[in-house]
Design an enzyme around this catalytic site. Structure first.
Site, PDB file in Angstrom:
ATOM      1  N   VAL A  15       0.855  -1.189   0.000  1.00  0.00           N
ATOM      2  CA  VAL A  15       0.000   0.000   0.000  1.00  0.00           C
ATOM      3  C   VAL A  15       0.889   1.237   0.000  1.00  0.00           C
ATOM      4  O   VAL A  15       2.061   1.182   0.372  1.00  0.00           O
ATOM      5  CB  VAL A  15      -0.955   0.027   1.219  1.00  0.00           C
ATOM      6  CG1 VAL A  15      -1.944  -1.115   1.159  1.00  0.00           C
ATOM      7  CG2 VAL A  15      -0.187  -0.013   2.526  1.00  0.00           C
ATOM      8  N   CYS A  16       0.320   2.353  -0.450  1.00  0.00           N
ATOM      9  CA  CYS A  16       1.053   3.613  -0.452  1.00  0.00           C
ATOM     10  C   CYS A  16       1.373   4.007   0.984  1.00  0.00           C
ATOM     11  O   CYS A  16       0.551   3.752   1.870  1.00  0.00           O
ATOM     12  CB  CYS A  16       0.217   4.706  -1.113  1.00  0.00           C
ATOM     13  SG  CYS A  16       0.085   4.509  -2.894  1.00  0.00           S
ATOM     14  N   PRO A  17       2.524   4.552   1.266  1.00  0.00           N
ATOM     15  CA  PRO A  17       3.551   5.010   0.347  1.00  0.00           C
ATOM     16  C   PRO A  17       4.583   3.937  -0.014  1.00  0.00           C
ATOM     17  O   PRO A  17       5.508   4.220  -0.766  1.00  0.00           O
ATOM     18  CB  PRO A  17       4.213   6.162   1.098  1.00  0.00           C
ATOM     19  CG  PRO A  17       4.156   5.730   2.524  1.00  0.00           C
ATOM     20  CD  PRO A  17       2.823   4.993   2.647  1.00  0.00           C
ATOM     21  N   MET A  18       4.449   2.722   0.507  1.00  0.00           N
ATOM     22  CA  MET A  18       5.453   1.690   0.223  1.00  0.00           C
ATOM     23  C   MET A  18       5.505   1.322  -1.256  1.00  0.00           C
ATOM     24  O   MET A  18       6.553   0.911  -1.755  1.00  0.00           O
ATOM     25  CB  MET A  18       5.204   0.437   1.076  1.00  0.00           C
ATOM     26  CG  MET A  18       5.619   0.600   2.529  1.00  0.00           C
ATOM     27  SD  MET A  18       7.318   1.212   2.750  1.00  0.00           S
ATOM     28  CE  MET A  18       8.275  -0.087   2.009  1.00  0.00           C
ATOM     29  N   THR A  19       4.403   1.471  -1.980  1.00  0.00           N
ATOM     30  CA  THR A  19       4.422   1.151  -3.404  1.00  0.00           C
ATOM     31  C   THR A  19       5.447   2.031  -4.120  1.00  0.00           C
ATOM     32  O   THR A  19       6.273   1.536  -4.888  1.00  0.00           O
ATOM     33  CB  THR A  19       3.036   1.336  -4.038  1.00  0.00           C
ATOM     34  OG1 THR A  19       2.532   2.633  -3.714  1.00  0.00           O
ATOM     35  CG2 THR A  19       2.064   0.272  -3.552  1.00  0.00           C
TER      36      THR A  19
END
Length: 82
Positions: A15-19
């Protein structure tokens, strides 16, 4: 990953912000001109990852939904490092 792509990354479970973080880390280890295929899923990554990579100057070669994928389903993003 197709023969023309030098790198592949699947961030469909992130999920964002990890993407974006994972995509950026991949791009950083690439040489200029190399291609990466990034598999992503969900509206937020579909909007944010390509936009953020383009803002860093990288070329968005293509974004395509996987066969039969819904609008927010799995997509394949191909990026060329600047």
């Amino acid at each position: 990953m197709t023969e023309q792509n030098n790198y592949s990354l699947d961030i469909t479970a992130d999920v964002c912000p990890m993407t974006f973080v994972r995509a950026k880390l991949l791009i950083e280890k690439m040489s200029p001109g190399q291609l990466a295929e990034i598999r992503l899923k969900g509206m937020e990554p579909l909007i944010n990852v390509p936009r953020s990579l383009a803002e860093l100057g990288h070329e968005i070669v293509s974004i395509q939904a996987e066969d039969g994928a819904a609008t927010d389903g799995p997509h394949r993003l191909v990026v060329r490092k600047k």
